[in-house]
Design an enzyme around this catalytic site. Structure first.
Site, PDB file in Angstrom:
ATOM      1  N   ASP A  87       0.823  -1.212   0.000  1.00  0.00           N
ATOM      2  CA  ASP A  87       0.000   0.000   0.000  1.00  0.00           C
ATOM      3  C   ASP A  87       0.864   1.272   0.000  1.00  0.00           C
ATOM      4  OD1 ASP A  87      -1.991  -1.812   0.257  1.00  0.00           O
ATOM      5  OD2 ASP A  87      -2.774  -1.077   2.167  1.00  0.00           O
ATOM      6  N   HIS A 232       3.649  -2.459   3.081  1.00  0.00           N
ATOM      7  CA  HIS A 232       3.682  -1.075   2.585  1.00  0.00           C
ATOM      8  C   HIS A 232       5.004  -0.818   1.879  1.00  0.00           C
ATOM      9  CE1 HIS A 232       0.677  -0.995   5.805  1.00  0.00           C
ATOM     10  NE2 HIS A 232       0.137   0.027   5.183  1.00  0.00           N
TER      11      HIS A 232
END
Length: 696
Positions: A87, A232
């Site tokens: 992400d 992430h």
């Protein structure tokens, strides 16, 4: 001889200026939205929703579809399958490192990217896809659920366009910022999906590694398990995430697990190609975003430079004011001298309101030998008759057809008998000792001209107070500085003394520009004479009483000053006195009276942008600090001029209103000068305020 035709003043530039400022503001707002609107930059969590997510969603698998009628279906990754998801990217540092680890082990993953970051780093988005990975939507600004549906739709549309422009694909997978496992799905997140993005597959996660907390590479690696895994690739230091992948992927591959994209894991169709209009829109969006970011960087530099120059100017003004005060004190230690007859020349055109008070103040001067020559320049009122009926000794009236102020001054100079000439506007009232103090610097044979201290008589309203502060803080501090720098560009028409020899060397009062006082003073400087400022020689003048009159006066001043600067532009290359005028005087005027005011509209738009998107406290603090410095400097100027501090309360308003008028005047004058237009003589309406001040 044909009739002279004056070109109409240009008007089209005002709509163009407004349009340009609106476009600039829109670009800045785009940057503000991209940079500051997203939750990653300020919000911490989605807003709560009063409606819970359906059980079919909270009890479902990680990948969910919204069917017709609102029914939720879901699918999980098959056994021995790990779908790594990343992400918040792309990131110029960490995304390539993560891609390198994936390529090293022939693994693929899904990257949920923020649309604005895709626009910033389209080449990295292309690296993601070229490595066999896929891209999903993570909104355009990392916005949290709970916003209105129209805004979420806008965020997803912009992200789709950004991805389309970068990689030619149209994302169909969606992960909402701050979402996690199905059981943690909130009502706000479900509502955002249902209302704004029903066509997307909602990708949640089976395992959140918590790498955003940086628990260590080993802990992150333990969180990589079969199913959909959340990691992430942006939002800070992701070195632990990179190390964890280097540990987990080979270990799990050795156990028979495969690392694939979400679409591969579930057997979904490949991400569809974007349409040509979507790519075009994405390209336009990326260019607009890049331009907005560039504009912010440029304007930040311009803002900093303007503030630094403004503060530097104030510092120089204060330092030179201190030096000038000491110089004036030494000058005033000597008793006032009789330097011989003084001839006062008063050019007058329709000055019936003030002329009697002007002449009386001159003839009642305490200087022993004064003659007053009033040159009536074709007045249509009773200006000349008023003076003649006064019957004052030593006052002479010369009538001539209307030929303009420079011609009237030259006429008066020819009739004058004194070697020292005082040139006075017809609406100016002198203090009793003004002439005596004004001519004292002429005891120095090097001095060719002396500027007096002009004060605003009608300072009761806001406009009058603002002009009073401008005269005291702006004009007078500048005059002190110019004397120290030996480059005084203007002796004001309201009160100035000239040595006849300097007038002769300058070729008389020129008529080529509208600012004849500035043009004349520059010619005196070029001839090698010193020009000084005598603050104790005080005269009162009537300032414009309406915004329209102020505009006309300052427009004439500004345009005339530009004409004079252009006329004397070659002094920049000269030596001696002319060089000082060119490099110091003209340089200062160009920087602080032309260039910086021209940037003022842009700075004001940037200030509005700061209020809308930057921390309000910091913006207010900067403005308040700069205003406080201005107020302190103005207070010093008021004290030097022996004025009360009362008008200081109006200074913040002056910065907001009066300043805008002044920079618009500069813009109008610049456009007029560039187009080569001719400007009519703008004369303000006199009300007799200076005369009333003399009576008081």
């Amino acid at each position: 001889m044909g009739k002279r035709v004056l070109r109409r003043e240009p008007r089209a530039h005002w709509p163009l200026l407004v349009i340009a400022m609106l476009v600039l503001l829109a670009e800045l707002c785009l940057n503000g939205y991209v940079t500051h609107a997203g939750s990653e930059n300020g919000d911490t969590s989605p807003e709560p929703s009063s409606d819970p997510a359906p059980v079919a969603a909270t009890g479902g698998a990680a990948v969910q579809r919204l069917e017709a009628g609102g029914r939720v279906t879901s699918r999980a990754a098959p056994a021995k399958t790990i779908a790594l998801t990343f992400d918040d990217g792309p990131d110029p540092v960490w995304t390539p490192r993560i891609l390198a680890v994936l390529a090293k082990y022939h693994a693929r993953a899904t990257f949920f990217e923020v649309g604005s970051r895709v626009n910033q780093y389209p080449d990295i988005a292309r690296q993601v896809v070229s490595g066999g990975n896929e891209i999903g939507s993570h909104t355009f600004t990392h916005i949290a659920a709970g916003v209105p549906a129209w805004r979420m739709r806008l965020e997803l549309t912009l992200t789709g366009n950004a991805v389309a422009s970068a990689v030619g694909k149209s994302p169909v997978l969606l992960r909402l910022p701050y979402s996690a496992t199905p059981e943690a799905l909130t009502g706000a997140e479900y509502a955002a999906w249902r209302d704004a993005a029903p066509g997307y597959l909602l990708v949640l996660t089976d395992h959140d590694t918590g790498d955003w907390r940086r628990p260590g590479a080993a802990a992150i690696a333990r969180g990589v398990r079969p199913g959909v895994v959340m990691l992430h690739d942006s939002g800070g230091d992701r070195s632990q995430t990179v190390s964890a992948l280097d540990q987990a992927i080979p270990r799990l591959q050795a156990q028979g697990y495969r690392f694939v994209t979400v679409s591969e894991a579930l057997g979904l169709p490949a991400t569809p190609a974007a349409t040509a209009p979507q790519r075009w829109r994405g390209q336009a969006l990326r260019l607009a975003q890049s331009a907005a970011a560039g504009l912010v960087r440029i304007l930040t530099v311009v803002m900093v430079v303007a503030v630094v120059l403004g503060l530097l100017r104030l510092v120089v003004q204060l330092v030179t004011a201190g030096l000038h005060v000491r110089r004036v004190r030494r000058r005033h230690r000597r008793p006032l001298r009789d330097l011989g007859p003084v001839s006062v020349v008063v050019p007058a055109f329709n000055e019936a309101a003030n002329i009697a008070a002007t002449v009386r103040s001159l003839i009642t001067s305490d200087y022993p030998a004064v003659e007053v020559i009033v040159v009536d320049d074709g007045s249509t009122d009773d200006t000349a008759g008023i003076v003649e009926r006064l019957g004052l000794p030593g006052v002479y009236v010369v009538r001539q057809p209307n030929a303009g102020k420079p011609a009237a001054l030259n006429t008066g100079i020819r009739h004058a008998r004194g070697e020292i000439l005082v040139l006075v506007d017809g609406d100016t009232v002198f203090a009793p000792d003004a002439i005596g103090r004004l001519v004292q610097p002429m005891a120095d044979a090097r001095v060719g001209a002396v500027s007096g201290n002009t004060k605003v008589a009608n300072r009761t309203g806001l406009l009058g107070r603002w002009q009073h502060l401008e005269y005291v803080q702006g004009f007078n501090l500048d005059r002190r500085m110019f004397e120290i720098a030996r480059c005084m560009p203007t002796v004001p028409g309201a009160i100035g003394a000239f040595r006849r020899a300097a007038v002769r060397d300058a070729g008389g009062v020129p008529a080529e520009t509208l600012a004849e006082d500035t043009d004349f003073t520059m010619a005196v400087l070029r001839a090698g004479w010193l020009v000084v400022y005598e603050p104790r020689a005080v005269a009162w003048t009537e300032a414009p009483a309406t915004v329209r009159q102020l505009w006309r006066q300052r427009y004439r001043w500004c345009y005339g000053t530009m004409q004079a600067m252009w006329k004397h532009r070659r002094t920049v290359l000269r030596r001696g006195a002319a060089g000082r005028l060119g490099r110091r005087g003209l340089g200062y005027l160009l920087l602080f009276q032309v260039l910086l005011p021209l940037t003022a509209p842009v700075i004001d738009v940037y200030a509005l942008y700061s209020v809308l998107f930057l921390p309000l406290g910091r913006t207010v603090a900067v403005w308040a600090g700069f205003t406080a410095v201005q107020a302190a400097t103005t207070a010093v100027a008021l004290r030097l001029d022996g004025e009360r501090y009362g008008p200081l309360w109006s200074l913040p308003l002056q910065q907001v209103v009066h300043r805008q008028i002044m920079y618009l005047v500069v813009i109008q004058s610049t456009v007029m000068a560039l187009l080569g237009g001719r400007l009519r003589w703008h004369r303000i309406v006199r009300t007799g305020a200076a005369a009333e001040h003399a009576v008081r």
